[in-house]
Design a protein around this motif. Structure first.
Motif: not given
Lengths: 571, 571
Positions: B381-403
């Motif tokens: 998971i760290v490897k997938r998310t350490e590069d912001p570009k890759r993290a952005a493509a994979l994770c997107g954003a979190v829709q709700a503040r509650q999450s």
């Protein structure tokens, strides 16, 4: 369990299944069963042997070997003799029945759609084998006439069962058992997945049977459920246990003969004073309810058991719209038959005859007045019922004492409201059973605004001649009643094509089916398997149809597996 | 209405319908839509033009011309910018929407199944035309990454819509329009009847869309309803109006272009503070409810709106059973992708990873300890998310503040219960939107008996490593949770064929589907139209399946007419 057996039964019955599939598609007539009890078809011995089989069951314990028996139950009165059949059935522990059904459900899941169809068709023919005994059992519980009890509760009912079986087969076959799937995922290339789909039953179904047609709706429910994997507990009406018990016993024998668990089919009988229906329906292990009976209880179930799958077929106040009569004798004759047939104890019997006050046109430009229409109908009914033999064949007996009381109540209410009795009801003398509970139709004349008199089903041989301002008003009133109070079969007599089309549109909007210009060559309310969709589900007379895909498609669900094809195996 | 147009659309789209029918049968991959936003397929201008179209809609009134507007409504916050889109939509008078829908329903009934399919397929392609603008609208409401918003909320969602359309077409075509029926009735001879069958819609459907996938479930519901004759009112999530408004506008345009009443498709938007969903669902004119969203509200609807037809797709706590890893890198890599993908805001995202305390076998006979499995997963998971570009493509954003709040709550609850944080969640810096609401997955270690921590869906990027006594216990716990708490996608990693089969049986009994040994070559939770039955309907994660016959067969009913063939015409 010997796995070959169900497969062999499929092979044996495959031609029937294929023919049934074809009949569902073309909606033309087909039946693998023998509809007539004639000795020229069956020989002289089978009718007598069937009657003897029935008589041998009376006055003793019914031999139904099923789990969960905690005593005896059963008190049925024959509408023909007025005496108890004195047959005692297993008194069930409901939890034990549900447990046995759930245990049986598990191995049954492994059968393919073909194997299930093979077993169910085998059951259907096994049930036909006891058609003569069943006819007597149906007579002496439901009150049907012999011919109807043989054909309507025999071949015709089995037809409806096989129809439901066939729809279930179609729905099951819509789900493949496996699939190969491949798709390119960008840079990673093509991924291949092997997929498997498993049909999964819902759970135990409780099938509530009605008093006057113990099996006509039960067979479709039973076969729809068995095909989709759900075990069935049949709950007979307290006065209609024997035909159900005979059917359950026979189906269990077929299951046992195939090496299958017979507890896929069970019976839960009760008596009027100690009913168990609600306990069964609200039992947490009850997943599906198939109900036939009164509209009131049907609507109660729809409201209070909404956490289950609920299929109902109840009743409405079936209307007849009179515009014009191209063939007065044939059409009024057909209607009179419909009013007399099984003393109007059918969900398809006509009740409310909406007639324009200005009368109805007949061939040649003449007009029959409102009163003349009523009189002709009354005269025809008298003709049909004056010979006791003919009356017996047509009317049968009246199942419930309450129906006799209803005739009395309607007569008094109509008189009190200023209506007129056109033809009074009377008991006819049954030639074979002098004490039979019988009644010819009561025909009364009422004004259109007296909806409180005719605006719901009167479960008795009662018919209202309703004086309407016009044919349009007649149509409007009949369609509105169908929509709001429910209708299963509605009728129109008209030789005006534009009016017929207007009526079709009005009944479409009302969500009710319409039989047009049905004459006396056949019973006007006959509902044919594979052809007539019975109950629309759009009005208060029930929410389910015999039979369509909606009757079967939700009785099972699909569980899926998927797994990548290993790289070495992938192409 | 020009009757030719829908027929012409059928001709134009017939090849697609035929291909879709074939895909439903073989359940193999097929799509008429373009899944990739690549400029090599679309040219360089269309992506930019789509973005410009999206931007031109911001900060103004959305041009949706529909009846019943009594003001403006709409307050959507972009998860990427934290700012309001400032788009104002029609504030509806619900009764006016229902009235308009009912008026539109009547002429629509006259269209054949073919004509309806033609119109709906035309709509689907019209919707695809705005896939780029829809991608941006989906990003800035749901928080999806660009690629997912283009393909997952574009082509893949339309595929699911066309799949439902195709099932509805099949169910409609199962009912012939007419039939010729003849049967011998004893001495009266052969009677011939001409029969007609009319498809009759149920009434207005309310389609409740969810926040994170505004259209993926909406398209199937819309097309299933339109095909079966029912008009649709789409109720978007208060933060997901724009994609729905765009779709509704486009579908209305297609209807208008065919000369049809556009009010077959309407939108009822609201704001969080003044919700109208329950008013719409309990409106007497609402006949059908299609709901996607939380399990809690879905179960509420199933219980409180049981007088309507209710189809739900909600959520569960999707489990992963770890037995052995034939390819640790590929399999853990696939699982890590599944945990990161759209920040686990999908109904198919894995959540609970059941791992034997004794570890899991890997290829070559070695064993990874419980802790090693968790660490490898965390490292991936760290490897997938350490590069912001890759993290952005994979994770997107979190829709709700509650999450975001949920992550905090789970972390504290786990610590308080003696659990361990294996990998903490952190916001990653989005390369294009510095203020984006983001979160990498939180990975925590808990004991199997801490079901109160992991026993329901946590709608946030949170994953539980659950220490189980054995693989059998892991399987049992995961299957029980699926049955009792719900599951849409469950996962198994095992190279032991006997254990795989045991797991298939256990998940069949649990009423949950199982994805086995899914590796990183594709998103492990991808649900393919025409192939993967989405939601079993057998556990609390929803009662309906995308798509099967049960999803469509009850949305319409059948009204029938029959009439004797006149003697002169009869053969």
């Amino acid at each position: 369990m010997s796995a070959e057996r169900p497969a062999a039964l499929y092979e044996r019955n495959k031609a029937h299944l294929d023919a049934a599939l074809k009949a569902c598609e073309t909606r033309s007539y087909w039946s693998p069963f023998t509809e007539s009890p004639s000795t020229s078809l069956h020989g002289p011995e089978r009718p007598a042997e069937g009657k003897a089989r029935f008589e041998a069951m009376l006055g003793r314990r019914f031999d139904l070997d099923q789990p969960g028996t905690i005593g005896e139950v059963g008190y049925e009165i024959s509408p023909y003799t007025g005496k108890t059949l004195d047959v005692r059935y297993p008194k069930p522990d409901p939890q034990a029945l549900f447990d046995a059904a759930k245990a049986a459900m598990k191995p049954w899941q492994r059968l393919t759609a073909e194997e299930r169809a093979g077993v169910c068709l085998e059951m259907a023919f096994a049930l036909e084998e006891q058609a003569f005994a069943n006819a007597h059992a149906t007579m002496h519980t439901a009150g049907q006439a012999y011919l109807m009890a043989f054909s309507g509760s025999g071949a015709n009912a089995l037809d409806r069962g096989v129809e439901a079986l066939t729809y279930a087969y179609k729905a099951l076959k819509d789900v493949p058992r496996t699939a190969d799937w491949e798709k390119s995922f960008g840079r990673t290339g093509v991924v291949q997945l092997k997929k498997q789909y498993r049909i999964r039953a819902r759970g135990v179904a409780v099938v509530v049977c009605c008093a006057t047609f113990p099996l006509w709706n039960a067979y479709p429910a039973v076969f729809a459920n068995l095909m989709t994997g759900n075990p069935v507990i049949l709950k007979p009406h307290p006065n209609g246990i024997l035909p159900v018990a005979m059917a359950v016993k026979r189906m269990r024998e077929t299951l046992t003969a195939c090496g299958l668990d017979p507890n896929m089919v069970l019976m839960a009988a009760d008596e009027r004073e100690t009913p168990i229906t609600i306990e069964l329906l609200q039992h947490p292990d009850c997943a599906i309810i198939d109900y036939t009976g009164s509209q009131r209880f049907g609507l109660w179930i729809e409201e209070h058991c909404a956490d289950k799958l609920v299929y109902t077929e109840t009743a409405g106040c079936n209307g007849v719209v009179m515009d014009s009569l191209s063939d007065p004798e044939g059409l009024i004759g057909g209607l009179a038959n419909g009013l007399c047939g099984f003393s109007a104890q059918m969900c398809t019997s006509p009740q409310n005859i909406h007639i324009p006050a200005g009368g109805v046109k007949i061939a040649g430009g003449e007009t029959l007045s409102f009163e003349e229409v009523g009189q002709r109908l009354a005269d025809t009914i008298v003709k049909r019922t004056e010979d006791p033999k003919r009356a017996a064949a047509l009317c049968g007996a009246v199942q419930a004492r309450q129906s006799i009381d209803l005739i009395e109540q309607v007569r008094e209410r109509v008189k009190a409201a200023g209506g007129r009795v056109v033809l009074d009801s009377r008991p006819y003398e049954h030639p074979d059973f002098p004490g039979a509970q019988t009644a010819t139709p009561l025909v009364v004349e009422v004004e259109a605004d007296a909806v409180d008199l005719y605006g719901e089903e009167v479960f008795a041989p009662v018919c209202f001649l309703i004086r309407e301002p016009s044919r349009e008003a007649a149509l409007q009133n009949a369609a509105t009643l169908a929509a709001e109070r429910g209708a299963i079969s509605s009728y129109l007599y008209s030789s005006d094509r534009d009016f017929i089309e207007a009526a079709q549109d009005a009944f479409t909007d009302a969500g009710a089916s319409l039989w047009i210009n049905m004459d006396q060559r056949m019973p006007i309310n006959f509902a044919a398997a594979y052809s007539d969709y019975h109950v629309t589900g759009l009005n208060p007379a029930g929410n389910a149809c015999l039979a369509d895909l909606a009757f079967v498609a939700d009785r099972f669900r699909i569980v899926q597996f998927r797994e990548p094809v290993p790289a070495e195996a992938a192409q």
